[in-house]
Design an enzyme around this catalytic site. Structure first.
Site, short mmCIF file in Angstrom:
data_model
loop_
_atom_site.label_atom_id
_atom_site.label_comp_id
_atom_site.label_asym_id
_atom_site.label_seq_id
_atom_site.Cartn_x
_atom_site.Cartn_y
_atom_site.Cartn_z
N GLU A 237 3.12 22.91 -17.97
CA GLU A 237 1.43 22.42 -18.20
C GLU A 237 1.48 21.42 -17.00
O GLU A 237 0.22 21.03 -16.13
CB GLU A 237 1.31 22.18 -19.61
CG GLU A 237 1.44 23.51 -20.32
CD GLU A 237 0.22 24.33 -20.07
OE1 GLU A 237 -1.01 24.47 -19.57
OE2 GLU A 237 0.88 26.03 -20.07
N GLU A 246 -5.68 16.27 -15.33
CA GLU A 246 -5.79 17.98 -15.41
C GLU A 246 -6.29 17.29 -14.09
O GLU A 246 -6.87 16.71 -13.28
CB GLU A 246 -6.94 18.60 -15.56
CG GLU A 246 -7.18 20.09 -15.45
CD GLU A 246 -8.48 20.96 -15.87
OE1 GLU A 246 -8.15 21.95 -15.90
OE2 GLU A 246 -8.21 20.39 -17.14
N ASN A 282 -11.50 21.73 -29.35
CA ASN A 282 -10.11 21.08 -29.50
C ASN A 282 -9.80 19.58 -29.65
O ASN A 282 -9.10 19.46 -30.07
CB ASN A 282 -9.28 21.76 -27.80
CG ASN A 282 -9.07 23.11 -27.88
OD1 ASN A 282 -8.57 23.70 -29.48
ND2 ASN A 282 -8.84 23.82 -27.32
#
Length: 382
Positions: A237, A246, A282
């Protein structure tokens, strides 16, 4: 029948090929099942010579025993039959890394390591070693607690307990409790040589202490497999724990109300941390579970190493994601590494969605199980 005949032809061809070359075994050490071998080590077994290609698996023995185990070719290369000049049991070989303490182990318990007594109520996985009737047995295939003497398909006798020499290709033996007893800092550094300094080993150990079931359930093989699986997915990831945030930092606001609200003003819920936690819902759910207000301040995940690791372990331990169960449950219950990929990315990668990404995760998992000195188990793909 044609298929069977073709197999027979291939088998005879391979056997013939092995007889076509020989190796001078003079001075080559006799292979010792369960002893420690590093990449490049050369041994002889059953009057043939073999060179280790995957140190972690070579050291497991059992199914990886050169020329004997059903999976030996995954760990060793055949160098050919001994040509008769060195067919004895000499142990003086500079290419073998067998330690004197390992090579002298036997079924009388001189290398008891951490192998448990066999239990009919336990589930065993390929590579597990148990003590039964005063002798060691290694699981050749996963099984629900079958008697080690019932069938050589499920169990085979082995000379020692691999846990006795620490296992793995790292020279550091883990110490401490919980996760730190499964993965040492040296092994962690070996897994992530180019990681961002934000991702600290201490932060991971501290985070794991808040999830005491992480890598501590089942036998030692299961514990190591879970640690390798989690770290392999985290590595994938983040490109080897390189990225904290990200690259494409979108808003990731679903527009749907959560227990915390819809989205905090001016906040973006792009991926952060080892699992790249994303989306407003989340951040809300994870924050509530961890006792942190991640919804109104998602940047905490990129500012505190322990918090970052805790969000990753929260997902790993408790969330089914796009799969059928939390990744932790898949590793503890023997569903296999492939099901952890499904939990994380579901149809985006599994069922042919992106086989290249799946294989990348698998390759990293295999590397990490080697470092930890364990076997990967079955069901690697999804």
């Amino acid at each position: 029948m044609k298929f069977i005949k073709n197999i027979a032809v291939c088998v005879f061809a391979l056997l013939g090929a092995q007889q076509a070359f020989a190796y001078n075994c003079s001075g080559t050490a006799q292979y010792s099942d369960g002893s420690s071998y590093s990449n490049g080590a050369i041994v002889k077994n059953n009057n043939s010579a073999y060179q280790c290609t995957v140190g972690g698996w070579c050291s497991v023995g059992g199914p990886y025993a050169p020329g004997d185990g059903w999976a030996w070719s995954n760990a060793w290369n055949s160098l050919g039959a001994c040509n008769g000049t060195g067919g004895g049991n000499s142990s003086s070989s500079s290419s073998s890394s067998v330690s004197s303490s390992s090579s002298s182990s036997n079924n009388n318990g001189s290398n008891n390591g951490s192998c448990p007594q066999w239990s009919s109520s336990a589930v065993y996985y390929t590579g597990d070693v148990v003590v039964y009737g005063g002798s060691y047995y290694i699981a050749e295939h996963d099984n629900p607690g079958y008697d080690p003497t019932i069938s050589t398909w499920f169990w085979d006798p082995t000379s020692s307990c691999p846990g006795g020499n620490g296992g793995g290709s790292s020279s550091s033996t883990p110490s401490g409790n919980g996760f730190s007893a499964i993965v040492s800092e040296a092994q962690f550094n070996q897994m992530f040589p180019n990681r961002n300094t934000f991702y600290t080993y201490a932060g991971l150990v501290n985070a794991a202490a808040t999830f005491p079931a992480f890598s501590t359930r089942g036998n030692l093989t299961t514990q190591k497999r879970e640690a390798a699986a989690a770290l392999a997915n985290f590595s994938h990831e983040t490109s080897g724990l390189y990225y904290i945030n990200e690259i494409a930092q979108g808003t990731y606001c679903s527009g749907t109300a959560t227990a915390c609200g819809v989205c905090a003003a001016g906040k973006k819920y792009y991926g952060r941390g080892p699992i790249q936690l994303s989306w407003n819902y989340n951040y809300c759910t994870a924050g509530q579970a961890l006792g942190l207000d991640l919804w109104s301040n998602p940047d905490q995940v990129a500012q505190n190493p322990t918090t970052a690791w805790r969000t990753a372990l929260w997902f790993w331990m408790t969330q089914s994601g796009a799969g059928y169960r939390p990744a932790h449950d898949s590793m503890v219950n023997g569903n296999g590494f492939g099901e952890t990929i499904r939990t994380i990315n579901g149809s985006l990668e599994c069922n042919g969605g992106n086989p290249g990404q799946v294989q990348s995760r698998i390759n990293t998992y295999l590397d990490f199980t080697q470092i930890l000195g364990t076997t990967p188990g079955n069901n690697l793909d999804c």
